[in-house]
Design a protein around this motif. Sequence first.
Motif, mmCIF file in Angstrom:
data_model
loop_
_atom_site.group_PDB
_atom_site.id
_atom_site.type_symbol
_atom_site.label_atom_id
_atom_site.label_comp_id
_atom_site.label_asym_id
_atom_site.label_seq_id
_atom_site.Cartn_x
_atom_site.Cartn_y
_atom_site.Cartn_z
ATOM 1 N N GLU A 55 1.701 2.351 11.292
ATOM 2 C CA GLU A 55 0.465 3.135 11.053
ATOM 3 C C GLU A 55 0.291 3.212 9.383
ATOM 4 O O GLU A 55 -0.984 3.977 9.074
ATOM 5 C CB GLU A 55 0.751 4.487 11.465
ATOM 6 N N GLY A 56 1.161 2.498 8.806
ATOM 7 C CA GLY A 56 0.534 2.220 7.278
ATOM 8 C C GLY A 56 1.426 3.239 6.423
ATOM 9 O O GLY A 56 0.827 3.436 5.113
ATOM 10 N N HIS A 57 2.386 3.933 6.753
ATOM 11 C CA HIS A 57 3.035 4.734 6.103
ATOM 12 C C HIS A 57 4.496 4.205 5.450
ATOM 13 O O HIS A 57 4.970 5.100 4.837
ATOM 14 C CB HIS A 57 3.240 6.216 6.727
ATOM 15 N N ARG A 58 4.635 3.057 5.655
ATOM 16 C CA ARG A 58 5.948 2.397 5.168
ATOM 17 C C ARG A 58 5.661 1.073 4.280
ATOM 18 O O ARG A 58 5.982 -0.005 4.710
ATOM 19 C CB ARG A 58 6.969 2.138 6.076
ATOM 20 N N ALA A 59 4.765 1.316 3.218
ATOM 21 C CA ALA A 59 4.156 -0.119 2.665
ATOM 22 C C ALA A 59 4.881 -0.510 1.318
ATOM 23 O O ALA A 59 4.341 -1.530 0.670
ATOM 24 C CB ALA A 59 2.656 0.015 2.517
ATOM 25 N N ARG A 60 5.853 0.315 0.942
ATOM 26 C CA ARG A 60 6.776 -0.327 -0.329
ATOM 27 C C ARG A 60 7.489 -1.406 0.134
ATOM 28 O O ARG A 60 7.988 -1.830 1.110
ATOM 29 C CB ARG A 60 7.847 1.112 -0.690
ATOM 30 N N ASP A 61 7.889 -2.045 -1.036
ATOM 31 C CA ASP A 61 8.728 -3.248 -1.050
ATOM 32 C C ASP A 61 10.106 -2.851 -0.269
ATOM 33 O O ASP A 61 10.508 -3.653 0.572
ATOM 34 C CB ASP A 61 9.034 -3.710 -2.300
ATOM 35 N N GLU A 62 10.819 -1.795 -0.606
ATOM 36 C CA GLU A 62 11.973 -1.369 0.185
ATOM 37 C C GLU A 62 11.951 -1.001 1.384
ATOM 38 O O GLU A 62 12.825 -1.233 2.457
ATOM 39 C CB GLU A 62 12.701 -0.144 -0.595
ATOM 40 N N ASP A 63 10.578 -0.680 2.026
ATOM 41 C CA ASP A 63 10.237 -0.533 3.469
ATOM 42 C C ASP A 63 10.230 -1.864 3.958
ATOM 43 O O ASP A 63 10.867 -2.152 5.190
ATOM 44 C CB ASP A 63 9.014 0.185 3.841
ATOM 45 N N PHE A 64 10.010 -2.861 3.327
ATOM 46 C CA PHE A 64 9.797 -4.199 4.202
ATOM 47 C C PHE A 64 11.288 -4.866 4.015
ATOM 48 O O PHE A 64 11.538 -5.438 5.055
ATOM 49 C CB PHE A 64 8.903 -5.260 3.413
ATOM 50 N N THR A 65 11.975 -4.720 2.956
ATOM 51 C CA THR A 65 13.547 -5.259 2.974
ATOM 52 C C THR A 65 14.105 -4.391 4.176
ATOM 53 O O THR A 65 14.735 -5.098 4.995
ATOM 54 C CB THR A 65 14.089 -4.622 1.845
ATOM 55 N N HIS A 66 13.892 -2.969 4.345
ATOM 56 C CA HIS A 66 14.557 -2.443 5.804
ATOM 57 C C HIS A 66 13.898 -3.066 7.052
ATOM 58 O O HIS A 66 14.676 -3.295 7.786
ATOM 59 C CB HIS A 66 14.028 -0.893 5.505
ATOM 60 N N ALA A 67 12.642 -3.402 7.061
ATOM 61 C CA ALA A 67 12.056 -3.841 8.314
ATOM 62 C C ALA A 67 12.861 -5.392 8.582
ATOM 63 O O ALA A 67 13.214 -5.562 9.690
ATOM 64 C CB ALA A 67 10.617 -4.171 7.965
ATOM 65 N N VAL A 68 13.161 -5.947 7.499
ATOM 66 C CA VAL A 68 13.685 -7.394 7.515
ATOM 67 C C VAL A 68 15.049 -7.147 8.079
ATOM 68 O O VAL A 68 15.625 -7.884 9.158
ATOM 69 C CB VAL A 68 13.561 -8.192 6.265
ATOM 70 N N SER A 69 15.791 -6.222 7.584
ATOM 71 C CA SER A 69 17.148 -5.834 8.072
ATOM 72 C C SER A 69 17.205 -5.441 9.550
ATOM 73 O O SER A 69 18.132 -6.077 10.203
ATOM 74 C CB SER A 69 17.865 -4.932 7.200
ATOM 75 N N LEU A 70 16.369 -4.700 10.158
ATOM 76 C CA LEU A 70 16.125 -4.307 11.309
ATOM 77 C C LEU A 70 15.880 -5.468 12.084
ATOM 78 O O LEU A 70 16.117 -5.811 13.338
ATOM 79 C CB LEU A 70 15.037 -3.257 11.557
ATOM 80 N N ILE A 71 14.987 -6.271 11.856
ATOM 81 C CA ILE A 71 14.725 -7.755 12.766
ATOM 82 C C ILE A 71 15.893 -8.630 12.714
ATOM 83 O O ILE A 71 16.047 -8.880 13.733
ATOM 84 C CB ILE A 71 13.450 -8.133 11.947
#
Lengths: 337, 337
Positions: free
Chosen positions: B273-289
């Motif tokens: 929904e666009g509320h986690r757009a910081r670099d550290e959010d993406f890093t977290h996303a990659v770790s979940l994936i």
Amino acid sequence: MSATIHRLDKSTAPSLDPMVRLVAGDMNLVNAVILARMESQIPLIPELAGHLIAGGGKRMRPMLTLASARLLGYTGTRHHRLAASVEFIHTATLLHDDVVDGSDLRRGKRTANLIWGNPASVLVGDFLFSRSFELMVEDGSLKVLKILSNASAVIAEGEVHQLTAARRVETTEERYLDIIGAKTAALFAAACRISAVVAERPEAEELALDAYGRNLGIAFQLVDDAIDYVSDAGTMGKDAGDDFREGKATLPVILAYARGNPEDRAFWKAAMEGHRARDEDFTHAVSLIRSTRAIDDTLARARHYGQRAIDALGGFANGQAKDAMVEAVEFAIARAY
Amino acid sequence: MSATIHRLDKSTAPSLDPMVRLVAGDMNLVNAVILARMESQIPLIPELAGHLIAGGGKRMRPMLTLASARLLGYTGTRHHRLAASVEFIHTATLLHDDVVDGSDLRRGKRTANLIWGNPASVLVGDFLFSRSFELMVEDGSLKVLKILSNASAVIAEGEVHQLTAARRVETTEERYLDIIGAKTAALFAAACRISAVVAERPEAEELALDAYGRNLGIAFQLVDDAIDYVSDAGTMGKDAGDDFREGKATLPVILAYARGNPEDRAFWKAAMEGHRARDEDFTHAVSLIRSTRAIDDTLARARHYGQRAIDALGGFANGQAKDAMVEAVEFAIARAY
């Protein structure tokens, strides 16, 4: 064939009604094709397309296809699908135009891009454009496909041309005529011409109908561009002054600029570049256009093309269809008065 | 016909080079058509279109048309014009996609919409799309016209579908496959299939090439969507995390969401929904994936479709063309490693 001379000087107010009545039965069938073929499993597509297609347009272009077929005595049904195809091309163009111009009002209603956003308008426009080609392919005439695919390319080229001419007050009348010939008149011409193809008439009749549509299209656009300096939102479904505020160098502006003194020219240049967008600037623009007789002469040009449209019908038999097509030209021009 | 079984387990790194070499002569002729037909009196058109068309794309779709023709032993020239038509459809789609997504980087270069603005990209896209139909009409095969006009409508519908699915983390794998089947695989399938039409081969070969293209297209897109969570800008010509920041529910996200705990799911929902757009959010996303093995399984899906693409070629004679087409599938999948 007939030697009757039709002229643009009737005393009663001309109307589009005879043409609407002439094709009413056919238009119901065209509307059924339009409704069926804008359907999709993606609800946004019929919703957005329907907003514009059901939104009170005159269906001028498919009406011309149908009227031309009547003029030729065509009794088949192929023109229904093709008229729908023509309306889809037109609708796709309008959707993209409103994105390009950032318009918020069309035919008195909020534009699709305002309601659903630019991305949806771009993509649904693409869908309708693709669907228009599917309809043509189903018809199966390579000649029709050639006429309509060429018209589409010319329209798109004209739209880019208009974009690159935007905000340039030094646009010449010739360049302006090239632009409206492409963005408006090409589809009018193709809409009429394809009826001669499905009716399997000689090329001379194809070319006569092409000339009728093309000249009517130019007259139509000239009058539209004049109305932007005389109407209010109630008349046009768009605000008077839209073209002025968007910096479109339409013929009224081109003439007023050419005939103005240095001070007037400086005003027009600044206005087209977007630096004179207040209401009093538009009032001043209208007064300059009046004093230079720019509207009168824009409409004189429109009458010239209107007369050529009417004369292009000279070789066809007299009757209800021809009368309606002549009166449609007179109506197109009388809208400005 | 051949019973040789090709499998996706070669030990050497697969490459697109054999296919590039296979069609190099033909591709020069296709490029000549592309250059000639994007010409216009309006300089903005070749300038903008050329930026993208000359901009280092792999010409994957016209290459598939040419390779398929070689597979069938076609010795004519019709496929050059049609391959150019396919590339124009693709280029028009890219221009509109970048407007829709607001992208500023494509193939490592600034996008046309960033340089020339959205209006120009929309209109030049329309021009190329119209021109693609003109090229098809010049070829004159109604069957080819039907295949490509249908593919265009499916692509546009798929793009609208993707738009309405945007930012929805609950998108199902089935819906995602529908979307990429439409927006990517339909043109891959059509690009291959039309070669069987111009080579006048039986319908079974048309369908086999359609299946090859369609499955390759799905595999291709799955790998693209996986790469967005593993690459950097140097690899893809786009920034890693673009899909994440645009809230695209691609298969890696769909799998990670389905396999996540309530806290992870709340993160993915907020992110889409666009509320986690910081670099550290993406890093977290990659770790979940990574922890949910979502990339591994996205690539396993890609291999499944890749194997189906290869098997679809089973009925064609062995040789240079078939080897190149098999290796192209292997290359498409190996890009992610």
